[in-house]
Design an enzyme around this catalytic site. Sequence first.
Site, mmCIF file in Angstrom:
data_model
loop_
_atom_site.group_PDB
_atom_site.id
_atom_site.type_symbol
_atom_site.label_atom_id
_atom_site.label_comp_id
_atom_site.label_asym_id
_atom_site.label_seq_id
_atom_site.Cartn_x
_atom_site.Cartn_y
_atom_site.Cartn_z
ATOM 1 N N PHE A 161 0.844 -1.186 0.000
ATOM 2 C CA PHE A 161 0.000 0.000 0.000
ATOM 3 C C PHE A 161 0.887 1.247 0.000
ATOM 4 O O PHE A 161 1.934 1.268 0.654
ATOM 5 C CB PHE A 161 -0.907 -0.005 1.226
ATOM 6 C CG PHE A 161 -2.005 1.014 1.162
ATOM 7 C CD1 PHE A 161 -3.103 0.822 0.345
ATOM 8 C CD2 PHE A 161 -1.928 2.180 1.911
ATOM 9 C CE1 PHE A 161 -4.115 1.764 0.268
ATOM 10 C CE2 PHE A 161 -2.934 3.133 1.843
ATOM 11 C CZ PHE A 161 -4.031 2.927 1.022
ATOM 12 N N ASP A 174 1.281 -5.177 8.536
ATOM 13 C CA ASP A 174 0.132 -4.301 8.316
ATOM 14 C C ASP A 174 -1.106 -5.200 8.267
ATOM 15 O O ASP A 174 -1.241 -6.050 7.382
ATOM 16 C CB ASP A 174 0.317 -3.541 6.997
ATOM 17 C CG ASP A 174 -0.815 -2.568 6.706
ATOM 18 O OD1 ASP A 174 -1.953 -2.819 7.148
ATOM 19 O OD2 ASP A 174 -0.584 -1.566 6.018
ATOM 20 N N TYR A 183 -11.579 0.921 10.508
ATOM 21 C CA TYR A 183 -12.770 1.338 9.749
ATOM 22 C C TYR A 183 -13.167 0.331 8.674
ATOM 23 O O TYR A 183 -14.146 0.550 7.969
ATOM 24 C CB TYR A 183 -12.573 2.730 9.128
ATOM 25 C CG TYR A 183 -11.250 2.946 8.437
ATOM 26 C CD1 TYR A 183 -11.003 2.443 7.170
ATOM 27 C CD2 TYR A 183 -10.245 3.677 9.067
ATOM 28 C CE1 TYR A 183 -9.798 2.648 6.543
ATOM 29 C CE2 TYR A 183 -9.035 3.894 8.446
ATOM 30 C CZ TYR A 183 -8.811 3.379 7.179
ATOM 31 O OH TYR A 183 -7.598 3.587 6.551
ATOM 32 N N LYS A 184 -12.414 -0.756 8.524
ATOM 33 C CA LYS A 184 -12.778 -1.788 7.558
ATOM 34 C C LYS A 184 -13.629 -2.853 8.256
ATOM 35 O O LYS A 184 -14.817 -2.655 8.507
ATOM 36 C CB LYS A 184 -11.523 -2.380 6.927
ATOM 37 C CG LYS A 184 -10.655 -1.364 6.183
ATOM 38 C CD LYS A 184 -9.440 -2.012 5.555
ATOM 39 C CE LYS A 184 -8.469 -1.000 4.974
ATOM 40 N NZ LYS A 184 -9.033 -0.207 3.883
ATOM 41 N N ARG A 219 -12.625 -4.576 -6.834
ATOM 42 C CA ARG A 219 -12.550 -5.433 -5.654
ATOM 43 C C ARG A 219 -13.961 -5.698 -5.145
ATOM 44 O O ARG A 219 -14.738 -4.765 -4.950
ATOM 45 C CB ARG A 219 -11.724 -4.776 -4.544
ATOM 46 C CG ARG A 219 -10.277 -4.556 -4.865
ATOM 47 C CD ARG A 219 -9.471 -4.139 -3.643
ATOM 48 N NE ARG A 219 -10.059 -3.002 -2.939
ATOM 49 C CZ ARG A 219 -9.484 -2.379 -1.926
ATOM 50 N NH1 ARG A 219 -8.309 -2.790 -1.492
ATOM 51 N NH2 ARG A 219 -10.062 -1.358 -1.336
#
Length: 444
Positions: free
Chosen positions: A164, A241, A266-267, A415
């Site tokens: 990322f 991560d 937040y996922k 995705r």
Amino acid sequence: MTDSPETATSPETATSAATPAATATATATATATATATDRRLVDLAQALDAADPLRTHLDAFADAPGVRAYLDGNSLGRPLKDTPEKLAAFVRDDWGTRLIRSWDEQWMALPMELGDRIGRLTLGAAAGQTVVADSTSVLIYKLMRAAATADPSRTELVIEAGNFPTDRFLADGVAAETGMTVRWIEPDPVLGVQLADVEAVVSEKTALVSLSHVDYRSGALADMPAITAAAHDAGALMMWDLCHSAGIIPMQLDAWGVDMAVGCTYKYLNGGPGSPAFAYLRREHQGLLRQPIHGWWSAADIFAMGPEYVPAGDIRQLLSGTPPVTSMLAMQGMLDLIEQATVEQIHEKSLSLTDFAVRAYDEVLAPLGVRMLSPRDAVQRGGHVTIGHPDFRAVTQRLWGEGIIPDFRFPDGIRLGLSPLSTSHLETLTGVLAVRDALLSHDG
């Protein structure tokens, strides 16, 4: 005789037939076959949902009017229905009535208490090693910078070239600050980082290996215990991560010897936009590694207001400024659901959802030239499936307008993010069929 998925594309072939009658006949046949395939997939989705032991949790999430399929839970989890009332109660009581007294009564300890809960429910981490604070970027920087300078004889940071952007940018920045060198791993773009990739680059110069547990693009799942062991064999520290795995993939950070980890909330932890991240620091490193942002909340005596900075010797050393208490509220309800469901059962449903998405892809999208950009083996991927097609940027815009919400990733990937507690198999299928229909309409 089973339905052949290839027949779904026959209308395009039929348009070149010699006569209008032949074209009409071929189109009707293909449409009937596609309809039969759709019906069979719907029946399967409904059967899987009926057998889902976690199906009752679907009702815990707030409705989204106009949204037919939300397939982006791996970017932003849905809010729970009771979140508005919990936020109102916080404003009315904890903040509005107790006022500053709430710091002594509950807020001072919240970053550590919430961290312990995340560690226990999702990370396989004993108490005192996980804390909630800051953003993902800030926490990665704190730990990466601390690890980079832990042993002056080690001068290299190892990270994946396709990681990322934040992770890569931070590695470059830390290397520039410390005079270190970044060693880049360039793995297979679908299968992700493998043990052999790590073994090929680590050495006596390696200070830190920093990788994502689940690849944000392909969803590839890295072998955390084996790769961690390989880093340790080289004498290096290991950081993970966990943004795309916390709350959906069972882990044992303590048992696997992980040194440090960072993940967002937040996922799959449904903390809401901008909710703070968490950091794990193995107990044996606390008090030894020194994070670089010396704020008053990480001081040994937070209220001494002394002339010199003396860091706390426990997990509180990773804090800096005042914690974002309001932003820690929403995730607490999701942690309640995870505790009820268990991360093991959540993972089982994740495997079922992604397997079903791959099957639907095979039957209705592969014949249209859509590429599979995720590992086909369920045990090698996380909670999302990525598919590719040159027209997907325009297709995604169309889908969003129709209440189908997947996630576009440059240059041509979609995705399908399937958050198990809030997503059904039927909703997954609705999304896949909508991708097909939008693609056919775009091509037409």
